[in-house]
Scaffold this active site. Structure first.
Site, short mmCIF file in Angstrom:
data_model
loop_
_atom_site.label_atom_id
_atom_site.label_comp_id
_atom_site.label_asym_id
_atom_site.label_seq_id
_atom_site.Cartn_x
_atom_site.Cartn_y
_atom_site.Cartn_z
N GLY A 101 56.21 -8.16 9.20
CA GLY A 101 57.10 -8.59 8.03
C GLY A 101 55.74 -9.34 7.13
CE LYS A 160 50.38 -7.02 17.09
NZ LYS A 160 51.91 -6.54 16.79
N GLY A 200 59.86 3.00 5.93
CA GLY A 200 59.36 1.63 5.91
C GLY A 200 58.48 1.06 7.23
CD GLU A 234 51.54 1.41 8.98
OE1 GLU A 234 50.95 1.16 8.12
OE2 GLU A 234 51.09 -0.06 9.03
CB VAL A 289 49.72 -12.19 19.24
CG1 VAL A 289 50.58 -11.72 20.01
CG2 VAL A 289 48.26 -12.10 19.78
CB THR A 323 52.57 -6.52 3.39
OG1 THR A 323 51.71 -4.71 2.96
CG2 THR A 323 53.29 -6.01 3.60
CB VAL A 324 48.96 -9.79 5.34
CG1 VAL A 324 49.37 -11.87 5.93
CG2 VAL A 324 50.05 -9.03 6.07
CE LYS A 361 47.76 -5.41 14.35
NZ LYS A 361 49.37 -5.51 13.16
N1 HSE Z 1 52.55 -2.20 13.54
C1 HSE Z 1 52.39 -3.53 13.26
C2 HSE Z 1 53.65 -3.77 14.64
C3 HSE Z 1 52.73 -4.32 12.76
O1 HSE Z 1 54.86 -2.66 14.02
O2 HSE Z 1 54.26 -4.54 15.23
C4 HSE Z 1 52.17 -6.18 13.15
O3 HSE Z 1 50.96 -6.78 13.74
#
Ligand code: HSE
Length: 404
Positions: free
Chosen positions: A298, A200, A182, A185, A127, A11-12, A100
């Site tokens: 995102g 973080k 979505g 997870e 973060v 994704t990223v 992170k």
């Molecule tokens: N799973 C993380 C969240 C994604 O829900 O903030 C971003 O680090």
């Protein structure tokens, strides 16, 4: 020409390629040179993808290519990602990451290698996703002695808590919906148990005090025990419940950090940080309070933060752009059981006298429609003493939440 390699086409990773290529004119202008993605490392092939010709499967192609000066590590994890990052930095290639877990675990070491090799290790996206927070701490708030950070650093749990509050739904039902949409997870443990927020706040705490704050030593509690009944009492008190990551620096260099659900006043600026948004509330000794708010996760918001680091590296080719202090020396973490605060207790209706006897000087709270239980705010007391009293009351205590 700045040639960039992207490790991981998830994704990223796909977002990073999209930001560099679709915003190419602006990105290149800001970098001072034309910038392009030369390689994408992934185990998979991506037939039909507009960038399929850039995909390679062998990391050494990237490592051994002198054209590559900046690498984006967006694979995640602390295995191959750690090895690849180290090898890139040792070779003088700057690395920008959203990882992170890796930054929290090995950030101090990787920064040291980068400085020694005249390149950079940058982690703005690790973060708060797209929210600028690492660069402001390192570059804009440098005149400050930072005192506290209170933050909502996990979008998934913030979404779940917001929905529970607005819809009166229970935790499991809301998590299931979040997974279907979505927003959570399939395996939500890292988010709902607070581990993601913990990593973080460990990163922010390390930057705040300039020493390594070990995420594994930070007290961490997730949101799985929060119920609609707790929200009913929070509402009655003019408060809400957020998963707060907090860190407080002491004059002796020690740090009080924790991640746990907390009741906060509706008047607090973090109370209006809802859904998948994140907020970071920082207090400095000269500036006072400042808050950062935005999309904490995102594809494109996170990728945008990674690319902002890539541009920073591109402007400093051949030298390090690192401005933060994050020594490998361990920061001392304060034992939270010795800290004092007010606690909210929700207890069985029949246990009023016992609760009042255990926590004298507190305040009762009633909420509309609640007859089987009652709410109670304790006076300020030590965590250790509170835990002992709760243990003695056993199952009569239905839930307890710290008050921020
Ligand atoms: N799973 C993380 C969240 C994604 O829900 O903030 C971003 O680090």
């Amino acid at each position: 020409m700045i040639h960039v390699a992207v490790l991981g086409y998830g994704t990223v990773g796909s977002g990073v390629v999209e930001v560099i290529e679709s915003n190419n004119e602006a990105v290149s202008a800001k970098a001072g040179e034309e910038m392009h993605v030369k390689y994408i490392l992934d185990l998979r092939d991506f037939p039909g993808d507009p960038y399929e010709d850039k995909v390679v499967h062998d990391f050494n192609v990237i490592l051994n290519d002198p054209d590559i000066s900046v690498v984006c590590e967006v694979m995640g994890g602390v295995g191959a990602a750690y090895q690849f990052t180290k090898q890139c930095l040792e070779a003088g290639k700057s690395v920008c990451t959203s990882n992170k877990e890796l930054v929290a675990k090995h950030g101090a070491e990787l920064l040291e290698i980068a400085k020694n090799k005249n390149c950079s290790y940058m982690f703005e996206a690790s973060v708060g996703g797209g929210i600028p927070i690492i660069r402001p701490i390192n570059k804009a708030l440098t005149a400050e002695k930072l005192e506290t950070i209170s933050a909502i650093l996990n979008g998934t749990t913030n979404y779940i808590l917001t929905k529970m509050e607005k819809e009166g739904a229970d935790y499991s039902e809301t998590l299931k919906k979040a997974q279907e949409l979505g927003y959570a997870e399939r395996n939500p443990e890292a988010d709902v148990e607070g581990h993601d927020a913990c990593r973080k706040i460990a990163i922010l705490s390390s930057l705040m005090v300039g020493k390594n704050v070990d995420s594994e030593k930070i007290y961490t509690e997730g949101i799985t025990k929060i119920t609609p009944a707790d929200f009913a009492y929070a509402k009655a008190a003019g408060m809400t419940i957020k998963l707060l990551a907090t860190s407080q620096a002491s004059d002796d260099g020690s740090v009080m950090a924790m991640v746990a659900p907390a009741l906060i006043s509706r008047e607090h600026p973090l109370a209006v940080v809802n859904d998948v948004f994140n907020g970071v509330f920082v207090t400095g000794n000269m500036l006072g309070d400042v808050m950062f708010y935005g999309r904490g996760a995102g594809k494109l918001p996170t990728a945008s933060a990674v690319v902002s680091d890539v541009i920073d590296c591109a402007r400093h080719i051949g030298r390090s752009s690192i401005v933060c202090i994050w020594d490998r020396e361990e920061a001392k973490l304060v034992d939270i059981s010795e800290t004092e605060k007010v606690f909210f207790v929700r207890a069985e209706a029949s246990a009023k006298a016992e609760v009042e006897a255990a926590f004298p000087g507190g305040k009762y709270l009633t909420a509309e429609g609640r007859t089987e239980d009652f709410g109670y705010f304790t006076a300020v007391m030590k965590e250790r003493e509170f835990e002992e009293k709760c243990a003695a009351l056993g199952e009569k205590i239905l839930n307890r939440i710290r008050v921020a």
